[in-house]
Design an enzyme around this catalytic site. Structure first.
Site, PDB file in Angstrom:
ATOM      1  N   ASN A   1       0.865  -1.173   0.000  1.00  0.00           N
ATOM      2  CA  ASN A   1       0.000   0.000   0.000  1.00  0.00           C
ATOM      3  C   ASN A   1       0.906   1.230   0.000  1.00  0.00           C
ATOM      4  O   ASN A   1       1.439   1.609   1.034  1.00  0.00           O
ATOM      5  CB  ASN A   1      -0.892  -0.035   1.258  1.00  0.00           C
ATOM      6  CG  ASN A   1      -1.709   1.227   1.421  1.00  0.00           C
ATOM      7  OD1 ASN A   1      -1.815   2.039   0.493  1.00  0.00           O
ATOM      8  ND2 ASN A   1      -2.310   1.411   2.584  1.00  0.00           N
ATOM      9  N   TRP A   2       1.052   1.819  -1.163  1.00  0.00           N
ATOM     10  CA  TRP A   2       1.999   2.941  -1.288  1.00  0.00           C
ATOM     11  C   TRP A   2       1.431   4.239  -0.725  1.00  0.00           C
ATOM     12  O   TRP A   2       2.151   5.235  -0.668  1.00  0.00           O
ATOM     13  CB  TRP A   2       2.390   3.151  -2.753  1.00  0.00           C
ATOM     14  CG  TRP A   2       3.265   2.072  -3.316  1.00  0.00           C
ATOM     15  CD1 TRP A   2       3.793   0.993  -2.647  1.00  0.00           C
ATOM     16  CD2 TRP A   2       3.732   1.969  -4.664  1.00  0.00           C
ATOM     17  NE1 TRP A   2       4.541   0.233  -3.498  1.00  0.00           N
ATOM     18  CE2 TRP A   2       4.531   0.804  -4.752  1.00  0.00           C
ATOM     19  CE3 TRP A   2       3.547   2.740  -5.811  1.00  0.00           C
ATOM     20  CZ2 TRP A   2       5.139   0.395  -5.934  1.00  0.00           C
ATOM     21  CZ3 TRP A   2       4.152   2.341  -6.994  1.00  0.00           C
ATOM     22  CH2 TRP A   2       4.944   1.183  -7.047  1.00  0.00           C
ATOM     23  N   LYS A   3       0.163   4.240  -0.400  1.00  0.00           N
ATOM     24  CA  LYS A   3      -0.475   5.457   0.110  1.00  0.00           C
ATOM     25  C   LYS A   3      -0.198   6.624  -0.867  1.00  0.00           C
ATOM     26  O   LYS A   3      -0.149   6.395  -2.066  1.00  0.00           O
ATOM     27  CB  LYS A   3      -0.002   5.762   1.536  1.00  0.00           C
ATOM     28  CG  LYS A   3      -0.186   4.532   2.444  1.00  0.00           C
ATOM     29  CD  LYS A   3      -0.043   4.808   3.898  1.00  0.00           C
ATOM     30  CE  LYS A   3      -0.227   3.511   4.672  1.00  0.00           C
ATOM     31  NZ  LYS A   3      -0.216   3.691   6.106  1.00  0.00           N
TER      32      LYS A   3
ATOM     33  N   GLU B   1      -7.085   5.025   7.637  1.00  0.00           N
ATOM     34  CA  GLU B   1      -6.830   6.431   7.317  1.00  0.00           C
ATOM     35  C   GLU B   1      -8.041   7.047   6.623  1.00  0.00           C
ATOM     36  O   GLU B   1      -8.345   8.224   6.809  1.00  0.00           O
ATOM     37  CB  GLU B   1      -5.553   6.552   6.456  1.00  0.00           C
ATOM     38  CG  GLU B   1      -4.310   6.364   7.314  1.00  0.00           C
ATOM     39  CD  GLU B   1      -3.098   5.828   6.585  1.00  0.00           C
ATOM     40  OE1 GLU B   1      -3.064   5.835   5.342  1.00  0.00           O
ATOM     41  OE2 GLU B   1      -2.165   5.373   7.273  1.00  0.00           O
TER      42      GLU B   1
ATOM     43  N   GLY C   1       2.224   2.609  10.806  1.00  0.00           N
ATOM     44  CA  GLY C   1       3.184   3.696  10.637  1.00  0.00           C
ATOM     45  C   GLY C   1       3.890   4.112  11.913  1.00  0.00           C
ATOM     46  O   GLY C   1       4.541   5.150  11.958  1.00  0.00           O
TER      47      GLY C   1
ATOM     48  N   SER D   1       3.108  -1.743  10.579  1.00  0.00           N
ATOM     49  CA  SER D   1       4.560  -1.819  10.842  1.00  0.00           C
ATOM     50  C   SER D   1       5.166  -3.177  10.508  1.00  0.00           C
ATOM     51  O   SER D   1       6.075  -3.647  11.200  1.00  0.00           O
ATOM     52  CB  SER D   1       4.875  -1.427  12.293  1.00  0.00           C
ATOM     53  OG  SER D   1       4.532  -0.077  12.510  1.00  0.00           O
TER      54      SER D   1
ATOM     55  N   GLY E   1       2.639  -0.769   4.357  1.00  0.00           N
ATOM     56  CA  GLY E   1       2.815   0.619   3.942  1.00  0.00           C
ATOM     57  C   GLY E   1       4.287   0.944   3.791  1.00  0.00           C
ATOM     58  O   GLY E   1       4.915   0.636   2.777  1.00  0.00           O
ATOM     59  N   GLY E   2       4.873   1.499   4.841  1.00  0.00           N
ATOM     60  CA  GLY E   2       6.244   2.011   4.805  1.00  0.00           C
ATOM     61  C   GLY E   2       7.273   1.068   4.190  1.00  0.00           C
ATOM     62  O   GLY E   2       8.046   1.468   3.316  1.00  0.00           O
TER      63      GLY E   2
HETATM   64  P1  PGA Z   1       2.614   0.569   7.697  1.00  0.00           P
HETATM   65  O1  PGA Z   1       1.157   0.783   7.051  1.00  0.00           O
HETATM   66  O2  PGA Z   1       3.150  -0.731   7.159  1.00  0.00           O
HETATM   67  O3  PGA Z   1       3.417   1.761   7.255  1.00  0.00           O
HETATM   68  O4  PGA Z   1       2.426   0.509   9.170  1.00  0.00           O
HETATM   69  C1  PGA Z   1       0.278  -0.280   6.881  1.00  0.00           C
HETATM   70  C2  PGA Z   1      -1.006   0.196   6.267  1.00  0.00           C
HETATM   71  O5  PGA Z   1      -1.449   1.305   6.580  1.00  0.00           O
HETATM   72  O6  PGA Z   1      -1.622  -0.525   5.451  1.00  0.00           O
END
Ligand code: PGA
Length: 256
Positions: free
Chosen positions: A12-14, A105, A181, A214, A235-236
């Site tokens: 998920n690159w956001k 989010e 995150g 995370s 995400g990250g």
């Molecule tokens: P993160 O995000 O891996 O940066 O914690 C996960 C997500 O929001 O899907």
């Protein structure tokens, strides 16, 4: 992971990466995946921003079925006066196969409700898209001992009115909000327990349920070792192709 459910690793690159950056990433990921047999790989899903979906389609097609594209959100409506929204047909037109629905989010900042999440899931299924539906509790809810009741009601609301045959086409993701995150990953056995509860609530043993929050190369092994966890929504650590590839490797069905 469970031998009967194919592992899945979703990036998920956001709101990161221009089209040029997205193309560069995919080129690097392709190089890392070169020579791998698709049957040895987990399902790999890239969820870039909307702008990168069309440009990536042509490249990803060469890698199908190893890699598929997902969107990060979608309207519950077919089309209409919804400024800034994106309709399901605008995604399927480019071969998008997955769509993240109800990410925390979006629930938090865009006030998406359970009813909207449910409507989006139904719309996605109608268009042959696989929804990746996110659920998860806040830190306050966890500390108040409300994790199980909260997550259960989120799953029930998201799946309301969806037949069991259709439920098998869905992917769920347990994403505790306090772990997203923050660098604070949920303990693997606790994530396993909640994911077991989610699958039980969904009454669909074949449904794949991911963990998100995370996920990093240094904690993925312990997460993937859990029987209820079928993969990750990341995400990250998905923003760098080398780090994402390490996660993909950890989710390989045979761990080859
Ligand atoms: P993160 O995000 O891996 O940066 O914690 C996960 C997500 O929001 O899907």
């Amino acid at each position: 992971m469970h031998p009967q459910r194919k592992p899945l690793m979703a990036a998920n690159w956001k709101m990161y990466k221009t089209v040029a950056e997205a193309k560069d990433y995919v080129a690097q990921l392709m190089a890392l995946l070169q020579g791998k047999n698709t049957k040895d790989l987990p399902d790999i899903i890239l969820c870039p921003p909307f702008t990168a979906l069309a440009p990536l389609t042509a490249i990803i097609t060469q890698l199908a079925p190893a890699i598929a594209l997902g969107a990060q959100n979608m309207s519950e409506h077919e089309e209409g006066a919804h400024t800034g929204d994106i309709a399901p047909r605008m995604l399927t037109e480019f071969g998008v196969q997955y769509v993240i629905i109800g990410h925390s989010e979006r629930r938090q900042y865009c006030h998406e409700t359970d009813a909207q999440v449910n409507a989006k899931v139904k719309t996605a299924l109608r268009h042959g898209l696989t929804p990746i539906v996110c659920v998860g509790e806040s830190l306050t809810q966890r500390e108040a001992g409300q994790t199980d009741s909260w997550v259960t009601q989120q799953v029930q609301a998201a799946l309301d009115g969806i037949a069991s045959t259709d439920r098998q086409r869905l992917v769920l993701a347990y994403e505790p909000i306090w772990a997203i995150g923050t660098g604070k990953v949920c303990e693997a056995d606790e994530a396993n327990r909640v994911i077991g509860l989610i699958r039980h609530t969904a009454e669909t043993p074949a449904m794949r349920v991911l963990y998100g929050g995370s996920v990093k190369p240094d904690n993925i092994q312990s997460l993937m070792a859990q029987p209820e966890i079928d993969g990750g929504l990341v995400g990250g650590a998905s923003l760098d192709p080398n780090s994402f590839y390490q996660l993909v490797q950890a989710a390989m069905p045979l761990n080859v």
